[in-house]
Design a protein around this motif. Structure first.
Motif, PDB file in Angstrom:
ATOM      1  N   PHE A   4       0.823  -1.326  -0.116  1.00  0.00           N
ATOM      2  CA  PHE A   4      -0.123   0.164  -0.090  1.00  0.00           C
ATOM      3  C   PHE A   4       0.842   1.181  -0.259  1.00  0.00           C
ATOM      4  CE2 PHE A   4       0.384  -1.180   4.020  1.00  0.00           C
ATOM      5  CZ  PHE A   4       1.135  -0.684   4.798  1.00  0.00           C
TER       6      PHE A   4
ATOM      7  N   GLN B 189      -8.263  -1.134   2.034  1.00  0.00           N
ATOM      8  CA  GLN B 189      -7.188  -2.049   1.411  1.00  0.00           C
ATOM      9  C   GLN B 189      -7.870  -3.364   2.645  1.00  0.00           C
ATOM     10  OE1 GLN B 189      -4.252  -2.699   1.209  1.00  0.00           O
ATOM     11  NE2 GLN B 189      -3.275  -2.626  -1.220  1.00  0.00           N
TER      12      GLN B 189
ATOM     13  N   GLU C 238      -4.952   5.849   3.451  1.00  0.00           N
ATOM     14  CA  GLU C 238      -5.789   5.867   2.790  1.00  0.00           C
ATOM     15  C   GLU C 238      -6.111   4.973   2.230  1.00  0.00           C
ATOM     16  OE1 GLU C 238      -7.280   9.336   0.499  1.00  0.00           O
ATOM     17  OE2 GLU C 238      -7.498  10.619   1.897  1.00  0.00           O
ATOM     18  N   MET C 239      -5.194   4.409   1.125  1.00  0.00           N
ATOM     19  CA  MET C 239      -5.092   3.130   0.430  1.00  0.00           C
ATOM     20  C   MET C 239      -5.144   1.700   1.390  1.00  0.00           C
ATOM     21  SD  MET C 239      -2.697   1.748  -2.118  1.00  0.00           S
ATOM     22  CE  MET C 239      -2.600   0.320  -3.494  1.00  0.00           C
ATOM     23  N   ASP C 240      -4.046   1.925   2.430  1.00  0.00           N
ATOM     24  CA  ASP C 240      -4.352   0.583   3.541  1.00  0.00           C
ATOM     25  C   ASP C 240      -5.572   0.869   4.015  1.00  0.00           C
ATOM     26  OD1 ASP C 240      -2.383  -0.843   5.815  1.00  0.00           O
ATOM     27  OD2 ASP C 240      -3.432   0.531   7.487  1.00  0.00           O
TER      28      ASP C 240
ATOM     29  N   LYS D 222       2.320   5.671  -6.542  1.00  0.00           N
ATOM     30  CA  LYS D 222       3.257   3.889  -7.109  1.00  0.00           C
ATOM     31  C   LYS D 222       4.606   4.262  -6.726  1.00  0.00           C
ATOM     32  CE  LYS D 222       2.567   0.155  -9.692  1.00  0.00           C
ATOM     33  NZ  LYS D 222       2.483  -0.791 -11.215  1.00  0.00           N
TER      34      LYS D 222
ATOM     35  N   PRO E 151      -2.852  10.372   1.187  1.00  0.00           N
ATOM     36  CA  PRO E 151      -2.889   8.888   0.603  1.00  0.00           C
ATOM     37  C   PRO E 151      -2.499   6.929   0.466  1.00  0.00           C
ATOM     38  CG  PRO E 151      -2.798  10.796  -0.917  1.00  0.00           C
ATOM     39  CD  PRO E 151      -2.152  10.576   0.371  1.00  0.00           C
ATOM     40  N   GLU E 152      -1.681   7.007   1.204  1.00  0.00           N
ATOM     41  CA  GLU E 152      -0.993   5.758   1.693  1.00  0.00           C
ATOM     42  C   GLU E 152      -1.926   5.478   2.856  1.00  0.00           C
ATOM     43  OE1 GLU E 152       2.851   4.403   3.117  1.00  0.00           O
ATOM     44  OE2 GLU E 152       2.772   5.924   5.176  1.00  0.00           O
TER      45      GLU E 152
END
Length: 390
Positions: free
Chosen positions: A56, A353, A348-350, A60, A345-346
């Motif tokens: 995550f 997931q 949020e992505m975690d 990227k 954002p990191e």
């Protein structure tokens, strides 16, 4: 004549222009990082790195860094840059580290090496100037190391500085200033600061140096005068008489006056007399110790490499956004432009997931329950017909 005020943006641009950046690495050019970083071949069992942004991330490409890939391994890798001395300058060392595997035991620190370090043979015995960053092992060790090399010895900060222990990316920064003060920052916030001489327990070294110098001189009178100094101080306003003859009268020294009331703390950790300049107050104490040259505790003459030399039980840590500069403002801005832009954002992505994993686990549980229910009926039906067959 009125002078127009200088815009704030212009001041910021000028500040950045004046900053000296000795090393900066963001791994934005793909596999070309292998041309700049040298993997040590000192031990064939050393673990290997790969370029990865992890499972995550906030971006990227921007979040790609060096990731450890093998469990239960030592790691040793380094990058060289143009050698420099930080004498008389501020030194800022900054980078990001992400324990995506939620570290249970292993290092996340970096080391700053002399320019003559043998990169191909880098190992735990390679001399370094500075070791800085998080170290985690079990419940007891969750600390930020700040180790300085001084007089052929390594000295650790005596304060307990706690590191971050979660699986997100964190920004670590160490600031060493020429006035012998320091600061440790995590995620842009100051978590520890103070005086290098005091926080590294180096006062004893200074005393040993003083006593050694005095014993070599064999000057008993100097010892007596040091004891007398505890009750008196130099008259800083006194001038050498015009008829003073050094050959006949000896070296002239300012007269001693009675020590006035105490006020505040001296650099020695004791009370300092009110109204006395610290240089005058310390003059007699520091005589024959070469204090200003011998005890430049945060100055290193030949800085030329940065590296990772550490052990990890479980791999997966990602190192990124390395920076070595002489400008604190530049380091702050660099941190905001890298980690600051992707930290939100990191997370949020975690979170997304995590929700997906919970949903998937729930669906799998429901599927197992349904399979068990219908599977049981099917087995009963089969058993019924098998009974009829007999």
């Amino acid at each position: 004549m009125d002078v127009a005020p200088v815009p704030l943006w212009a001041v910021c641009v000028l500040r950045v222009a004046l900053a000296t950046v000795y090393f900066q690495e963001e791994f934005l050019d793909g596999e070309r990082w292998r041309n700049r970083w040298v993997q040590s071949t000192n031990d064939s069992q050393f673990g290997h790195f790969r370029l990865s942004s992890g499972k995550f991330y906030g971006h990227k490409e921007k979040d790609k860094g060096l990731q450890t890939t093998q469990n239960g391994r030592f790691y040793a890798i380094s990058a060289r840059f143009k050698p420099f001395s930080n004498k008389g300058k501020t030194l800022v060392i900054q980078y990001t580290v992400k324990h995506e595997q939620k570290m249970d035991c292993g290092g996340g620190y970096i080391k700053i090496f002399p320019a003559d370090v043998d990169q191909k043979n880098l190992n735990g015995k390679s001399q370094y100037y500075i070791m800085f960053g998080p170290d985690i092992c079990g419940f007891d060790i969750k600390k930020v190391h700040v180790i300085l090399h001084f007089k052929n010895q390594y000295h650790s900060n005596k304060k307990s500085i706690r590191c971050k222990v979660d699986g997100f990316t964190h920004l670590y920064a160490l600031v060493l200033r020429p006035d012998l003060t320091y600061e440790v920052k995590i995620d842009g916030q100051s978590i520890e600061s103070g005086d290098i001489e005091y926080d590294w327990n180096l006062t004893s070294l200074k005393k040993m140096e003083k006593f050694s110098a005095e014993s070599k001189d064999g000057d008993q009178a100097q010892d007596d005068k040091s004891q007398d100094w505890e009750k008196h101080f130099l008259d800083a306003s006194a001038n050498k008489p015009s008829d003073w003859n050094s050959k006949l009268d000896g070296d002239w020294q300012a007269p001693m006056l009675q020590k006035p009331p105490y006020q505040g703390l001296s650099l020695q950790g004791g009370l300092k007399p009110e109204g006395i300049d610290k240089d005058v107050w310390l003059h007699q104490k520091l005589k024959n110790t070469n204090y200003l040259t011998e005890y430049d505790l945060s100055e290193f003459e030949n800085i030329g490499a940065i590296g990772l030399e550490l052990w990890q039980v479980r791999s997966g840590t990602i190192f990124d956004n390395f920076l070595i500069t002489d400008d604190e403002a530049y380091a702050d801005n660099f941190g905001k432009a890298t980690w600051g832009e992707t930290k939100g954002p990191e997370r949020e992505m975690d979170a997304i997931q995590a929700k997906e994993e919970v949903k998937k686990a729930r669906e799998e549980d429901e599927e197992e329950l349904l399979m068990g229910k219908f599977g049981g009926q099917e087995n009963s039906f089969q058993r019924f017909h098998r009974r009829d067959e007999f």
